[in-house]
Design an enzyme around this catalytic site. Structure first.
Site, PDB file in Angstrom:
ATOM      1  N   ILE A  90      29.511  41.019  45.002  1.00  0.00           N
ATOM      2  CA  ILE A  90      30.138  39.840  45.594  1.00  0.00           C
ATOM      3  C   ILE A  90      29.330  39.363  46.789  1.00  0.00           C
ATOM      4  O   ILE A  90      28.924  40.161  47.632  1.00  0.00           O
ATOM      5  CB  ILE A  90      31.568  40.182  46.094  1.00  0.00           C
ATOM      6  CG1 ILE A  90      32.408  40.804  44.969  1.00  0.00           C
ATOM      7  CG2 ILE A  90      32.257  38.944  46.654  1.00  0.00           C
ATOM      8  CD1 ILE A  90      33.596  41.597  45.475  1.00  0.00           C
ATOM      9  N   CYS A  91      29.112  38.064  46.843  1.00  0.00           N
ATOM     10  CA  CYS A  91      28.399  37.470  47.966  1.00  0.00           C
ATOM     11  C   CYS A  91      29.425  36.783  48.863  1.00  0.00           C
ATOM     12  O   CYS A  91      29.838  35.668  48.596  1.00  0.00           O
ATOM     13  CB  CYS A  91      27.377  36.473  47.414  1.00  0.00           C
ATOM     14  SG  CYS A  91      26.585  35.461  48.641  1.00  0.00           S
TER      15      CYS A  91
END
Ligand SMILES: [Zn+2]
Ligand SMILES: [Zn+2]
Ligand SMILES: [Zn+2]
Ligand SMILES: [Zn+2]
Lengths: 152, 526
Positions: A90-91
């Protein structure tokens, strides 16, 4: 040890009350937890799905952020989102050292991810997903993402 | 402070205080510079009387056109120059040194703009630097607060020691300390650690920090502050050599990097570019170096075939392996002498009409269609890349051969009773080879981007002369070790000739760069 003390308290609080759409899956130790989240507002992209999150805590939690990834199994897909790679990484600036505040906790991370999904309308992966997933052998904490677009 | 004796040393201890960093979001003209006399030296073509120590008068070294002024700073020098500025600001603002240090760090060491802003709006500046009225009136302290719960450890109680800065984000003392220690020791932050509160941008001031962290961490904290100091000042740069603790002070500004290639040498002898920290890349300006390295990386597959260390003799086709740096090859089998780079006959390399270094553009009909043009552009790139890579490779081989030779010489020395000094000439020769090949390597990257005009021919002649002198020196190393002592004078002559050719080439390119008369076939932007 701060991490044990803190997670113990978080667990007590979560057991007392878990926000809607968030389920505790396993919290056996203070190194790794599994949580499930659902998107409740009827966003067609995520309707009827449960997503599984893995939290890995270092000895410096909550001073340092936990490593949070989506995990895939027979019943839990990786949600489609322009900030979520197909390997579950996840960014999100909140999970980066610079964006993290020790005031955050497992519950607030789950809720942030829920709202990140709720607000999304794009049925797509981040640009360069294929390349990233093929090459990436790093742990999420060692990747520096560029948070140029936090509106998504 | 110590400098290599070849470099001109400016004993003027005046340090340039200016910086291009924007301060307090003011878009101000960025040319503020106190060390004016210092700065001018870098851009002036003639400066006959720069202050040297009087005893040096007789041996006053001449500054070459390609050289820049710089000064090497030890950790103690860096500390001293910070202290000096802190004292100066204290005297002007009437603040105690402790506060002046906080203000200067906050202002990223831009003294002029700090003073200006302080005179203009004192309260705002104090507030923003973490020295707001409360902080100045009373030192940081713990407080006990009724019904307190710490949002980090979730501990609660009226008897808990707690701490908050002016922003009011209050946490228990243990957690605050823990947070700061982790930022300093794990993340290497110091001057700009933020409040642990979610989304709070308040910077933890040094006073609060000193109050909260244990003495053991303070040392590391000071070290990091010095790092930030050097990083913040445009005229300072750390030596990039591993484990080197020195920094270099050089007045060349970022915007001048199109006209100057500021090459400096550290106390540790590492020579690097002050503009970009890469190893010495004279004569190519930083921007071209960056473009070239990027291009080489992108085209690495196309260029791969070049790296091969074996080729065929152009006459008898037997396989020839290159094991020294010298490009003057003699086939063992047929005794044919040729040039490794262009595979042409060696004898022709000394004559004026032969050009191993220049790429001959094909003209007219041949380059008319697109395919031919793209082939030509690849050939052109490969021509320069081939020579660039070859000098890099040759420098390595030269070094290997020197190390082997040195070992043999030492054995020879102990057997014959020669003194150590007598083999120093070999080390000097080897160093000259390394340095000249480094320069030659970059002349090819430079030439790749150079547009042909009336000056390029002189450049190519200089390049060719340096190349030949380097090959002439390089081949001496391939002589049997027991003959080297007898070749001492010759080797020394060739060494100094190489160094001379290098200076001529570098002065020519530097002067033209400064005058802006080179034309390039790319945009000279970062
Ligand atoms: Zn606490
Ligand atoms: Zn705060
Ligand atoms: Zn150094
Ligand atoms: Zn450079």
């Amino acid at each position: 040890m701060l991490v044990a003390k803190r997670l113990q308290k978080e667990l007590v609080k979560l057991n007392e009350h878990t926000p809607p759409g968030i389920t505790i899956v396993s919290t056996e130790n203070f190194q790794e937890w599994l949580m499930d989240i659902e998107v409740l507002d009827g966003n067609p992209l995520y309707q009827g799905e449960k997503y599984r999150l893995k939290f890995v805590f270092s000895g410096s939690y909550p001073i340092e952020p936990p490593e949070v990834t989506f995990v895939k199994d027979a019943t839990h897909p990786i949600p489609m989102h322009p900030h979520i790679y197909s390997n579950g990484i996840i960014c999100l600036d909140l999970l980066d050292r610079q964006g993290w505040s020790p005031v955050h906790n497992v519950e607030s991370v789950c809720m942030s991810l829920q709202s990140m999904l709720t607000g999304n309308t794009k049925n797509e992966r981040p640009p360069g997903d294929d390349d990233f997933v093929r090459r990436n052998t790093q742990r999420p904490r060692d990747i520096s993402f560029l948070f140029h677009d936090n509106s998504v | 402070m110590n400098m290599d004796s070849d470099e001109e040393f400016n004993s003027n201890s005046n340090v340039d205080m200016s910086s291009d960093e924007g301060f307090l979001d003011q878009d101000m003209e960025s040319d503020v510079s106190l060390g004016d006399d210092y700065e001018l030296e870098a851009s002036d073509d003639e400066e006959p009387d720069i202050g040297f120590d009087t005893q040096d008068k007789d041996v006053k070294p001449r500054k070459e056109a390609y050289q820049v002024d710089f000064q090497v700073l030890s950790p103690a020098d860096i500390q001293a120059s910070q202290d000096e500025q802190i004292d100066e600001v204290s005297a002007i603002l009437g603040q105690p040194p402790q506060n002046s240090a906080i203000l200067l760090r906050y202002a990223r060491w831009n003294k002029e703009r700090l003073i200006e802003a302080y005179m203009d709006k004192q309260d705002e500046v104090l507030e923003a630097a973490g020295l707001g009225s409360v902080a100045t009136e009373q030192p940081p302290r713990f407080e006990r607060v009724p019904n307190f719960m710490c949002d980090i450890c979730c501990e609660e109680g009226d008897q808990l020691d707690t701490f908050a800065m002016k922003c009011g984000h209050r946490f228990c003392a243990d957690c605050y300390t823990h947070y700061l220690v982790s930022k300093i020791t794990d993340e290497g932050e110091a001057a700009r650690i933020k409040c642990p509160g979610d989304g709070c941008n308040r910077i933890v001031d040094s006073k609060s920090l000193d109050f909260l962290v244990p003495p053991a961490v303070k040392g590391r904290y000071r070290e990091l502050l010095t790092r930030t100091y050097v990083d913040d000042k445009e005229n300072l740069r750390w030596c990039p050599a591993p484990n080197c603790e020195f920094a270099v002070d050089c007045p060349v500004k970022r915007k001048e990097l199109f006209r100057i290639v500021p090459t400096v040498m550290c106390e540790c002898k590492h020579t690097f570019c002050f503009g970009c920290s890469l190893a010495d890349h004279l004569p190519a300006p930083c921007v071209l170096v960056k473009k070239w390295l990027k291009k080489c990386e992108d085209d690495s597959e196309t260029a791969n075939w070049i790296s091969a260390n074996t080729k065929e003799c152009p006459r008898c086709h037997s396989t020839i392996e290159k094991n020294g740096g010298c490009n003057h090859m003699t086939c063992r089998k047929c005794r044919h002498e040729f040039c490794w780079m262009c595979m042409g006959v060696w004898a022709e390399h000394g004559t004026s009409w032969y050009n191993c270094n220049r790429f001959e553009e094909r003209s007219g009909a041949e380059a008319r269609d697109a395919q031919a043009r793209s082939r030509q552009s690849l050939e052109r790139y490969l021509h320069y890349y081939n020579r660039y890579a070859n000098h890099e490779q040759s420098a390595k081989l030269d070094k290997d051969i020197y190390i082997k030779t040195e070992r043999k010489m030492t054995q020879l020395q102990s057997a014959s009773g020669m003194s150590w000094i007598e083999v120093q000439f070999l080390e000097q020769a080897s160093q000259a080879l390394q340095q000249c090949r480094q320069t030659l390597k970059w002349t090819y990257a430079f030439a790749y981007y150079l547009k042909r005009n009336n000056l390029t021919e002189i450049f190519e002649d200089n390049q060719k002369d340096l190349e030949l002198s380097v090959e002439n020196l390089s081949e001496m190393f391939e002589k049997p070790t027991d003959q080297l002592q007898g070749k001492k004078v010759e080797i020394m002559d060739r060494t100094s000739y190489c160094n001379k050719r290098r200076i001529i080439l570098l002065n020519d390119t530097a002067e033209n760069l400064k005058k802006g008369v080179w034309e390039f076939n790319v945009e000279m932007t970062g």
